[in-house]
Design a protein around this motif. Structure first.
Motif, mmCIF file in Angstrom:
data_model
loop_
_atom_site.group_PDB
_atom_site.id
_atom_site.type_symbol
_atom_site.label_atom_id
_atom_site.label_comp_id
_atom_site.label_asym_id
_atom_site.label_seq_id
_atom_site.Cartn_x
_atom_site.Cartn_y
_atom_site.Cartn_z
ATOM 1 N N THR A 59 0.837 -1.206 0.000
ATOM 2 C CA THR A 59 0.000 0.000 0.000
ATOM 3 C C THR A 59 0.869 1.253 0.000
ATOM 4 N N LEU A 60 1.932 1.247 0.779
ATOM 5 C CA LEU A 60 2.843 2.390 0.805
ATOM 6 C C LEU A 60 3.482 2.600 -0.563
ATOM 7 N N GLU A 61 3.838 1.537 -1.236
ATOM 8 C CA GLU A 61 4.435 1.650 -2.568
ATOM 9 C C GLU A 61 3.461 2.293 -3.549
ATOM 10 N N ASP A 62 2.173 1.999 -3.383
ATOM 11 C CA ASP A 62 1.159 2.574 -4.267
ATOM 12 C C ASP A 62 0.889 4.042 -3.931
ATOM 13 N N LEU A 63 0.851 4.366 -2.640
ATOM 14 C CA LEU A 63 0.517 5.725 -2.229
ATOM 15 C C LEU A 63 1.700 6.685 -2.332
ATOM 16 N N LEU A 64 2.911 6.149 -2.336
ATOM 17 C CA LEU A 64 4.113 6.988 -2.387
ATOM 18 C C LEU A 64 4.956 6.609 -3.606
ATOM 19 N N PRO A 65 4.459 6.864 -4.810
ATOM 20 C CA PRO A 65 5.161 6.417 -6.026
ATOM 21 C C PRO A 65 6.540 7.038 -6.199
ATOM 22 N N GLY A 66 6.784 8.192 -5.611
ATOM 23 C CA GLY A 66 8.076 8.837 -5.755
ATOM 24 C C GLY A 66 9.217 8.045 -5.151
ATOM 25 N N ALA A 67 8.909 7.144 -4.221
ATOM 26 C CA ALA A 67 9.963 6.365 -3.564
ATOM 27 C C ALA A 67 10.572 5.330 -4.497
ATOM 28 N N ALA A 68 9.877 4.987 -5.574
ATOM 29 C CA ALA A 68 10.362 3.952 -6.483
ATOM 30 C C ALA A 68 11.682 4.340 -7.141
ATOM 31 N N GLU A 73 18.235 1.979 0.162
ATOM 32 C CA GLU A 73 18.334 2.529 1.515
ATOM 33 C C GLU A 73 17.373 3.692 1.705
ATOM 34 N N GLN A 74 17.262 4.560 0.688
ATOM 35 C CA GLN A 74 16.349 5.698 0.784
ATOM 36 C C GLN A 74 14.893 5.244 0.802
ATOM 37 N N ARG A 75 14.577 4.219 0.004
ATOM 38 C CA ARG A 75 13.208 3.697 -0.010
ATOM 39 C C ARG A 75 12.822 3.156 1.355
ATOM 40 N N GLU A 76 13.729 2.399 1.960
ATOM 41 C CA GLU A 76 13.436 1.828 3.270
ATOM 42 C C GLU A 76 13.179 2.931 4.292
ATOM 43 N N LYS A 77 13.906 4.016 4.158
ATOM 44 C CA LYS A 77 13.715 5.141 5.078
ATOM 45 C C LYS A 77 12.339 5.764 4.903
ATOM 46 N N TRP A 97 4.435 9.683 6.440
ATOM 47 C CA TRP A 97 5.305 9.271 5.353
ATOM 48 C C TRP A 97 5.332 10.377 4.291
ATOM 49 N N LYS A 98 6.445 10.493 3.582
ATOM 50 C CA LYS A 98 6.556 11.500 2.526
ATOM 51 C C LYS A 98 7.473 10.991 1.432
ATOM 52 N N SER A 99 7.064 11.252 0.177
ATOM 53 C CA SER A 99 7.926 10.918 -0.946
ATOM 54 C C SER A 99 7.904 12.062 -1.946
ATOM 55 N N ASP A 100 9.049 12.355 -2.518
ATOM 56 C CA ASP A 100 9.181 13.413 -3.519
ATOM 57 C C ASP A 100 9.571 12.803 -4.858
ATOM 58 N N ALA A 101 8.973 13.326 -5.913
ATOM 59 C CA ALA A 101 9.289 12.895 -7.271
ATOM 60 C C ALA A 101 9.388 14.139 -8.142
ATOM 61 N N PRO A 102 9.992 14.036 -9.327
ATOM 62 C CA PRO A 102 10.125 15.206 -10.200
ATOM 63 C C PRO A 102 8.791 15.866 -10.550
ATOM 64 N N ASP A 103 7.728 15.059 -10.646
ATOM 65 C CA ASP A 103 6.437 15.613 -11.054
ATOM 66 C C ASP A 103 5.553 16.036 -9.882
#
Length: 272
Positions: A59-68, A73-77, A97-103
């Protein structure tokens, strides 16, 4: 013989005090036939889940696509999350939780609050209803009569230009049933209402809030909140997206669907 009356008086006083000492006994004030006060029942939940482990990894992978796009190590964080600082983890816990992506950047938070009534005549569940009702009132959900079809959808040109979406207090987005929140009517369900509203089938009671805001010259960010009550626990899910470009408006439908799916998953977890 002159002191006999004094002695007699002293004996009488001592006897009187002894006779009155029963007033201090525990049952002295009890009255036959007085009703017995029964304490209200406690709530179903006595503990709260570990918040940062309450959301499945998938679920986290789906909600925070920028982590991909990050290193392992950064993803685990990112997926580890940051626990909310609270003074009583038996009463309130949360995780962020927070993830940043270019878009775009996305933020997710969940909070669990276990309500306890300290009034023996009021049950934990009843006290929880009161707390939940205040949260729903603070959200100022629009009624069906309070929003007209002519009001601007959240993703219209006027919203993209930076104006506050009309039709709801506090700058909340108002999505017309006939328009997609992103501004396009292609593929939109004319019967779907994306405005803040009550939700069915989630806990004992639930509502969804949807707010589109802009701070200064930055891009607009949309926050979808799902709040539900189950017995004596109130759960809040907040899911936010902020695009990198100021001309883009976050998709209300996508955020609402994902926030609701997570809330229902948490409700199922609590009921297990």
């Amino acid at each position: 013989m002159a002191y006999v009356p004094g002695v007699a008086l002293l004996v009488a006083l001592v006897a009187g005090c002894s006779a009155g000492s029963g007033a201090d006994e525990p049952d002295a004030d009890s009255k036959p036939g007085s009703p017995t006060v029964t304490a209200a029942p406690p709530g179903k939940y006595r503990t709260l889940p570990e918040s940062c482990r309450a959301v499945p990894r998938s679920t986290l992978e789906d909600l925070l696509p920028g982590a991909a796009g990050l290193t392992e190590e950064q993803r685990e964080k990112v997926y580890e999350g940051t626990a909310t600082v609270t003074y009583d983890t038996d009463r309130k816990v949360g995780c962020r939780w927070k993830s940043d992506a270019p878009d775009a950047s996305r933020n997710l938070s969940i909070d669990f609050e276990r309500v306890v009534s300290y009034d023996p005549s009021v049950s934990d569940d009843d006290r929880t209803r009161e707390v939940y009702a205040k949260k729903q009132e603070a959200a100022a959900l629009p009624t069906s009569a309070g929003v007209t079809p002519s009001e601007t959808p959240s993703g219209s040109a006027s919203a993209s230009a930076g104006s506050t979406p009309s039709g709801s207090p506090g700058g909340k987005a108002s999505a017309s049933p006939s328009a997609d929140p992103s501004g396009s009517t292609t593929g939109a369900d004319p019967d779907e209402d994306l405005r803040p509203r009550l939700l069915d089938g989630l806990g004992d009671a639930a509502f969804l809030d949807d707010a589109l805001t802009r701070a200064g010259s930055t891009a607009q960010h949309r926050t979808v909140s799902v709040v539900f009550r189950t017995s004596n626990v109130i759960v809040t899910v907040q899911y936010t997206e902020q695009p990198a470009r100021v001309t883009e408006v976050p998709d209300s439908r996508e955020l609402q669907e994902k926030a609701q799916a997570l809330a229902r998953n948490l409700a199922d977890t609590l009921s297990d």
